[in-house]
Write a protein that holds these residues in place. Sequence first.
Motif, PDB file in Angstrom:
ATOM      1  N   LEU A 114      -1.047  -0.698  49.377  1.00 23.38           N
ATOM      2  CA  LEU A 114      -2.349  -0.075  49.590  1.00 23.38           C
ATOM      3  C   LEU A 114      -2.466   1.217  48.792  1.00 23.38           C
ATOM      4  CD1 LEU A 114      -2.528  -0.513  53.463  1.00 23.38           C
ATOM      5  CD2 LEU A 114      -3.883  -1.771  51.790  1.00 23.38           C
ATOM      6  N   VAL A 115      -3.663   1.472  48.293  1.00 20.61           N
ATOM      7  CA  VAL A 115      -3.900   2.708  47.551  1.00 20.61           C
ATOM      8  C   VAL A 115      -3.924   3.900  48.507  1.00 20.61           C
ATOM      9  CG1 VAL A 115      -5.488   3.931  46.012  1.00 20.61           C
ATOM     10  CG2 VAL A 115      -5.193   1.452  45.794  1.00 20.61           C
ATOM     11  N   PHE A 116      -4.517   3.695  49.687  1.00 19.32           N
ATOM     12  CA  PHE A 116      -4.640   4.780  50.665  1.00 19.32           C
ATOM     13  C   PHE A 116      -4.027   4.331  52.000  1.00 19.32           C
ATOM     14  CE2 PHE A 116      -8.309   4.981  47.775  1.00 19.32           C
ATOM     15  CZ  PHE A 116      -8.098   6.231  47.211  1.00 19.32           C
ATOM     16  N   PRO A 117      -2.700   4.243  52.074  1.00 15.98           N
ATOM     17  CA  PRO A 117      -2.064   3.745  53.295  1.00 15.98           C
ATOM     18  C   PRO A 117      -2.132   4.747  54.435  1.00 15.98           C
ATOM     19  CG  PRO A 117      -0.402   4.500  51.756  1.00 15.98           C
ATOM     20  CD  PRO A 117      -1.716   4.592  51.040  1.00 15.98           C
ATOM     21  N   GLY A 118      -2.194   4.204  55.651  1.00 17.75           N
ATOM     22  CA  GLY A 118      -2.108   5.032  56.840  1.00 17.75           C
ATOM     23  C   GLY A 118      -0.722   4.913  57.439  1.00 17.75           C
ATOM     24  N   ARG A 119      -0.582   5.325  58.683  1.00 13.61           N
ATOM     25  CA  ARG A 119       0.731   5.260  59.322  1.00 13.61           C
ATOM     26  C   ARG A 119       1.188   3.824  59.513  1.00 13.61           C
ATOM     27  NH1 ARG A 119       0.679   9.860  64.137  1.00 13.61           N
ATOM     28  NH2 ARG A 119       0.483  11.688  62.766  1.00 13.61           N
ATOM     29  N   ARG A 120       0.248   2.959  59.877  1.00 15.48           N
ATOM     30  CA  ARG A 120       0.607   1.560  60.100  1.00 15.48           C
ATOM     31  C   ARG A 120       0.109   0.679  58.965  1.00 15.48           C
ATOM     32  NH1 ARG A 120      -0.517   0.720  66.628  1.00 15.48           N
ATOM     33  NH2 ARG A 120       0.955   2.326  67.337  1.00 15.48           N
ATOM     34  N   ARG A 121      -1.192   0.746  58.704  1.00 13.17           N
ATOM     35  CA  ARG A 121      -1.752  -0.035  57.603  1.00 13.17           C
ATOM     36  C   ARG A 121      -2.578   0.903  56.738  1.00 13.17           C
ATOM     37  NH1 ARG A 121      -4.809  -5.098  59.779  1.00 13.17           N
ATOM     38  NH2 ARG A 121      -4.798  -5.617  57.560  1.00 13.17           N
ATOM     39  N   PHE A 122      -3.875   0.635  56.621  1.00 12.40           N
ATOM     40  CA  PHE A 122      -4.755   1.514  55.867  1.00 12.40           C
ATOM     41  C   PHE A 122      -5.284   2.623  56.773  1.00 12.40           C
ATOM     42  CE2 PHE A 122      -6.643  -2.610  56.916  1.00 12.40           C
ATOM     43  CZ  PHE A 122      -7.500  -2.227  57.932  1.00 12.40           C
ATOM     44  N   LEU A 123      -5.866   3.645  56.174  1.00 11.10           N
ATOM     45  CA  LEU A 123      -6.424   4.757  56.936  1.00 11.10           C
ATOM     46  C   LEU A 123      -7.575   4.264  57.810  1.00 11.10           C
ATOM     47  CD1 LEU A 123      -6.442   7.498  54.161  1.00 11.10           C
ATOM     48  CD2 LEU A 123      -5.058   7.519  56.235  1.00 11.10           C
ATOM     49  N   SER A 124      -7.708   4.821  58.991  1.00 12.21           N
ATOM     50  CA  SER A 124      -8.739   4.380  59.928  1.00 12.21           C
ATOM     51  C   SER A 124     -10.083   5.012  59.600  1.00 12.21           C
ATOM     52  CB  SER A 124      -8.347   4.754  61.362  1.00 12.21           C
ATOM     53  OG  SER A 124      -8.411   6.160  61.540  1.00 12.21           O
ATOM     54  N   ALA A 125     -11.147   4.380  60.100  1.00 11.18           N
ATOM     55  CA  ALA A 125     -12.499   4.905  59.900  1.00 11.18           C
ATOM     56  C   ALA A 125     -12.654   6.263  60.574  1.00 11.18           C
ATOM     57  CB  ALA A 125     -13.525   3.917  60.442  1.00 11.18           C
ATOM     58  N   GLN A 126     -12.020   6.447  61.733  1.00  6.24           N
ATOM     59  CA  GLN A 126     -12.125   7.713  62.450  1.00  6.24           C
ATOM     60  C   GLN A 126     -11.453   8.840  61.678  1.00  6.24           C
ATOM     61  OE1 GLN A 126     -13.987   8.290  65.164  1.00  6.24           O
ATOM     62  NE2 GLN A 126     -13.489  10.432  64.783  1.00  6.24           N
ATOM     63  N   THR A 127     -10.327   8.533  61.033  1.00  7.07           N
ATOM     64  CA  THR A 127      -9.655   9.543  60.203  1.00  7.07           C
ATOM     65  C   THR A 127     -10.556   9.971  59.061  1.00  7.07           C
ATOM     66  OG1 THR A 127      -7.466   8.654  60.731  1.00  7.07           O
ATOM     67  CG2 THR A 127      -7.649   9.993  58.742  1.00  7.07           C
ATOM     68  N   LEU A 128     -11.194   8.994  58.434  1.00 10.96           N
ATOM     69  CA  LEU A 128     -12.104   9.283  57.328  1.00 10.96           C
ATOM     70  C   LEU A 128     -13.250  10.175  57.792  1.00 10.96           C
ATOM     71  CD1 LEU A 128     -12.616   8.593  54.332  1.00 10.96           C
ATOM     72  CD2 LEU A 128     -13.977   6.655  55.099  1.00 10.96           C
ATOM     73  N   LEU A 129     -13.842   9.837  58.942  1.00 10.48           N
ATOM     74  CA  LEU A 129     -14.973  10.603  59.464  1.00 10.48           C
ATOM     75  C   LEU A 129     -14.567  12.035  59.795  1.00 10.48           C
ATOM     76  CD1 LEU A 129     -17.880  10.801  60.458  1.00 10.48           C
ATOM     77  CD2 LEU A 129     -17.128   9.857  62.649  1.00 10.48           C
ATOM     78  N   SER A 130     -13.409  12.209  60.413  1.00  9.13           N
ATOM     79  CA  SER A 130     -12.974  13.557  60.799  1.00  9.13           C
ATOM     80  C   SER A 130     -12.759  14.442  59.581  1.00  9.13           C
ATOM     81  CB  SER A 130     -11.696  13.478  61.636  1.00  9.13           C
ATOM     82  OG  SER A 130     -10.618  12.948  60.885  1.00  9.13           O
ATOM     83  N   HIS A 131     -12.276  13.868  58.482  1.00  4.79           N
ATOM     84  CA  HIS A 131     -12.069  14.656  57.266  1.00  4.79           C
ATOM     85  C   HIS A 131     -13.401  14.994  56.595  1.00  4.79           C
ATOM     86  CE1 HIS A 131      -7.597  14.682  56.448  1.00  4.79           C
ATOM     87  NE2 HIS A 131      -7.682  13.905  57.510  1.00  4.79           N
ATOM     88  N   ILE A 132     -14.372  14.078  56.683  1.00  2.16           N
ATOM     89  CA  ILE A 132     -15.703  14.381  56.141  1.00  2.16           C
ATOM     90  C   ILE A 132     -16.351  15.503  56.937  1.00  2.16           C
ATOM     91  CG2 ILE A 132     -18.048  13.476  55.848  1.00  2.16           C
ATOM     92  CD1 ILE A 132     -16.831  10.775  55.179  1.00  2.16           C
ATOM     93  N   GLU A 133     -16.238  15.435  58.261  1.00  2.60           N
ATOM     94  CA  GLU A 133     -16.827  16.467  59.117  1.00  2.60           C
ATOM     95  C   GLU A 133     -16.200  17.826  58.874  1.00  2.60           C
ATOM     96  OE1 GLU A 133     -16.223  14.800  62.978  1.00  2.60           O
ATOM     97  OE2 GLU A 133     -18.163  13.750  62.988  1.00  2.60           O
ATOM     98  N   ALA A 134     -14.939  17.835  58.420  1.00  2.00           N
ATOM     99  CA  ALA A 134     -14.275  19.106  58.123  1.00  2.00           C
ATOM    100  C   ALA A 134     -14.826  19.748  56.854  1.00  2.00           C
ATOM    101  CB  ALA A 134     -12.767  18.889  57.979  1.00  2.00           C
ATOM    102  N   CYS A 135     -15.528  18.952  56.042  1.00  4.08           N
ATOM    103  CA  CYS A 135     -16.062  19.463  54.772  1.00  4.08           C
ATOM    104  C   CYS A 135     -17.539  19.829  54.851  1.00  4.08           C
ATOM    105  CB  CYS A 135     -15.870  18.426  53.665  1.00  4.08           C
ATOM    106  SG  CYS A 135     -14.147  18.132  53.238  1.00  4.08           S
ATOM    107  N   THR A 136     -18.281  19.152  55.721  1.00  7.59           N
ATOM    108  CA  THR A 136     -19.721  19.406  55.789  1.00  7.59           C
ATOM    109  C   THR A 136     -20.296  18.856  57.080  1.00  7.59           C
ATOM    110  OG1 THR A 136     -21.827  19.115  54.612  1.00  7.59           O
ATOM    111  CG2 THR A 136     -20.333  17.239  54.646  1.00  7.59           C
ATOM    112  N   ASP A 137     -21.459  19.342  57.465  1.00  2.00           N
ATOM    113  CA  ASP A 137     -22.181  18.810  58.617  1.00  2.00           C
ATOM    114  C   ASP A 137     -23.227  17.805  58.129  1.00  2.00           C
ATOM    115  OD1 ASP A 137     -20.811  20.433  60.426  1.00  2.00           O
ATOM    116  OD2 ASP A 137     -22.191  22.104  60.097  1.00  2.00           O
ATOM    117  N   GLY A 138     -23.584  16.872  58.992  1.00  2.00           N
ATOM    118  CA  GLY A 138     -24.682  15.961  58.686  1.00  2.00           C
ATOM    119  C   GLY A 138     -24.356  14.899  57.665  1.00  2.00           C
ATOM    120  N   LEU A 139     -23.091  14.438  57.625  1.00  2.00           N
ATOM    121  CA  LEU A 139     -22.714  13.399  56.669  1.00  2.00           C
ATOM    122  C   LEU A 139     -21.693  12.479  57.314  1.00  2.00           C
ATOM    123  CD1 LEU A 139     -22.897  12.323  53.718  1.00  2.00           C
ATOM    124  CD2 LEU A 139     -20.978  13.827  53.165  1.00  2.00           C
TER     125      LEU A 139
END
Length: 391
Positions: free
Chosen positions: A292-317
């Motif tokens: 995988l290009v973007f592996p997570g702990r078990r498989r690929f990164l989760s959708a929730q992980t992606l969302l939390s990192h986006i929220e750390a960069c900006t609001d409303g996205l």
Amino acid sequence: MPKDSQNIRLTDKSIKSLKPREKIYTVADGDCLYLVVHPTGLKVWQIRTRRGDGRNHKKVLGKYPALTLAQARERRDWELLNMDQSGTMERMTYQDLSEFYLDHISLDRSEPYVLKLRHRQENYMYPKLGLRLADTITPPDLMDCYTPIAKKYRSLARRIASFNARMYAYGIVMRKVRTNPALMIAENLPEPLPKQHYATLTEEQDIAAFWRNISNKPMVGADALIRFQTLTLVRPSEARRAKWSEIDLAKKIWIVPLMRMKKRREHIVPLSRQAIEILEAVAKYYPARKGLVFPGRRRFLSAQTLLSHIEACTDGLVAHGLRAMASTTLYRLKFVGTWIELQLSHIDPDQTRDSYRHYDYLPERRAMLQWYADYLDALRDGTPIPPKPDI
């Protein structure tokens, strides 16, 4: 009796004490019920019977602890009760029918879509109806499941109801059930609320702030994934599941296989210079880990992980809003709509022509994505916006 089986009945305490070994082993609970322990630590319930012709038959019931010891025994009793003289299972539980139908549609639908349907069943239907025989379930039984869902998620309740109607219809065709208790229920659930668009950014100062914040993050993990998805305009699930085997760095393209595409059509993604830089940086951090290009702990990164990192960069996205952000920008600057829709992998009304357009507008889409990457960098750095490509 299978190797490593024991003659004592299992308890929750004894199950939790079972440790993984180098090879799969089984532990008997009695009356044809076994717990299979995998080297990864996964524990799966299984019943084993002998057919009338002397051949052994195995059937997986579910995973522990999602399927508890008491539930596994109850399920075992149902299976044995409804076994004919040849040793085959004639009547299906609701969960059996659901998995049977999911296996069928997985031949034609994308893996993420089938996974989403399975999660809905596991979360909302299996706990109440999973062990019930499918042909004993009535419309009121289904409504008892849908009503609590509809109070919070009207659209979701209707989707689950529609899935069940299709599932039972398939069961009738395949002679697994005789009637369809799910018919016409979806139409009697509350109307869905008006659909809301994905939260996105449309103002250049907001886009600039977002791209500046994400660019200041290390080029690894979810932050690298967000940048890569932004530059390729793909769906979040497609980016999260990207594999190195799909990417040709020499040709600067990424070919997403049809099995992972929402519309079941192979998608050619040209890669900008900035997208290539992200891939090269990620490859150095965890080279080919799990493929995988973007592996997570078990498989690929989760959708929730992606969302939390986006929220750390900006609001409303949100993750899907990255596509809307790009689409809005490209349409506002009057790029050709066909290029944009092809890059977004939206289905073309002309299905016949669509089947022959494998590489249609690839040079134009490549130039468009390179311009978009340069545009984002210019907003971030406060430099002049690059001119549109002359194509």
